[in-house]
Motif scaffolding. Structure first.
Motif: not given
Ligand code: GAL
Length: 369
Positions: A35, A37, A55, A58-59, A62, A65-69
């Protein structure tokens, strides 16, 4: 999806050099990988490389296991500041920032620092602030040297080992640089001029327009149209009775529009062969132009590797560990020397594009066909 695959280089296996200043920040969110971010602020979608960068980062985040904005700011500084502000307000645990204006983020990053949010400066150095932690980039001075080397070898002034051939020209060239608010642009220019200046001084290279100062040849916002609008009048003023032999162009986003101006002026024919034009980023359009013999060279910077360096740094910081660096002297941002990890770039020409870009899996042969 070609760029979303992980590179073969394992960053963790690369050499750690130099002692780091103690500047890692352990975020309030802890370091368990759940969790968390991460705000990823990229400058623009006008060139393929930044889309790939966003991208890829981000990939890879993720996958951990991280969330990405992920946000792109379309080369508009207030938009980027607002995006970063929102990431902070939304409780980001770390920020990865490819800046537009490297000097414009001081205030918003003071807020990130107050909230104990670690910041990675991505590709471009964020200046005039102590509120960044690490810098992930390529060896930008070397990129400039590589661009100048490929210009000189394309003209036949140096051979493949870099030794002067004795060819004295004179060769007529023009110079273009990147955006003045991007620290990289100056570093590329200085790297290139370190090689070109002696040949300009000796008269082997002649900048016919006389325009060699960075401020004169810079291209705000790396805007290819702006560069094209500079080249047209230069050709009209200086190249009606002589041919242009070469152009130092700082990135594909500028080189490709310059090729169109040249084509319009009759270059690319038997009577008027293409000048030796340089580039950077191995954008697909530019590589196609290299394959077609229109663009002499581009510089391949594997954005998958850069993403991996930045993501590895973020992950270390989120786990309370010290990221790996390999340069703790080169990048003074005006306030501090920023601990950095520099990746190597590679010159791409017609001779080696298959080996460098296709065999490495960066592009498929079909994408370049
Ligand atoms: C620079 C970057 C280059 C190129 C240029 C224009 O900061 O290092 O690779 O992309 O911006 O976008």
């Amino acid at each position: 999806m070609r760029h979303a695959t992980r590179p073969t280089v394992v960053v963790g296996a690369l050499l750690l050099t130099g002692g780091l200043a103690a500047c890692s920040v352990i975020p309030a969110g802890g370091g368990d990988g759940d969790d968390l971010l991460v705000g990823v602020a990229m400058p623009t979608t006008t060139s393929q490389r930044w889309i790939d960068d966003g991208e890829n980062v981000q990939a890879q985040l993720e996958a951990l296991g991280h969330q990405v904005d992920l946000q792109f700011a379309e080369d508009d500084v207030p938009t980027q500041v607002a995006q970063i502000q929102k990431m902070i307000d939304d409780g980001a645990d770390a920020l990865v920032i490819g800046s537009i204006d490297g000097t414009a983020l001081k205030d918003v990053l003071a807020q990130a620092s107050a909230a104990d949010i670690p910041v990675i400066s991505y590709d471009r150095l964020i200046r005039d602030t102590q509120d960044i932690d690490y810098y992930a980039t390529f060896d930008n001075a070397r990129v400039g040297v590589q661009q100048a080397t490929s210009l000189l070898s394309g003209l036949g002034v140096i051979d493949e080992t870099g030794e002067p051939t004795g060819v004295t020209g004179p060769f007529a060239i023009e110079l273009f640089a990147g955006s003045p608010d991007d620290n990289n642009a100056t570093v590329f220019y200085q790297g290139a001029m370190s090689l070109l200046q002696p040949y300009i001084d000796s008269g082997v290279l002649v900048v016919t327009s006389g325009e060699t100062a960075f401020e004169t040849i810079a291209t705000p916002a790396w805007n290819g149209e702006t560069a094209a609008k500079r080249l047209g009048p230069l050709l009209d003023a200086h190249y009606t009775s002589r041919r242009l032999d070469g152009i130092l162009a700082p990135a594909d986003i500028i080189s490709v529009p310059l090729l169109e101006v040249l084509r319009g002026a009759g270059y690319g024919t038997d009577a008027k062969p293409w000048p030796v034009v340089t580039g950077q980023d191995a954008d697909v359009t530019a590589v196609k132009a290299v394959v077609a013999g229109e663009l002499h060279s581009t510089i391949y910077k594997d954005t998958r590797q850069l993403a991996e360096v930045a993501v590895t740094m973020v992950d270390a910081l989120l786990s309370g560990e010290e990221p790996e660096t390999n340069d703790v002297t080169s990048y003074d941002n005006g306030v501090m020397v920023v601990p950095s990890y520099l990746l190597a770039s590679q010159v791409v020409t017609q001779d080696n594009y298959e080996e460098v870009l296709v065999e490495s899996g960066y592009y498929t042969a079909e994408e370049l066909g």
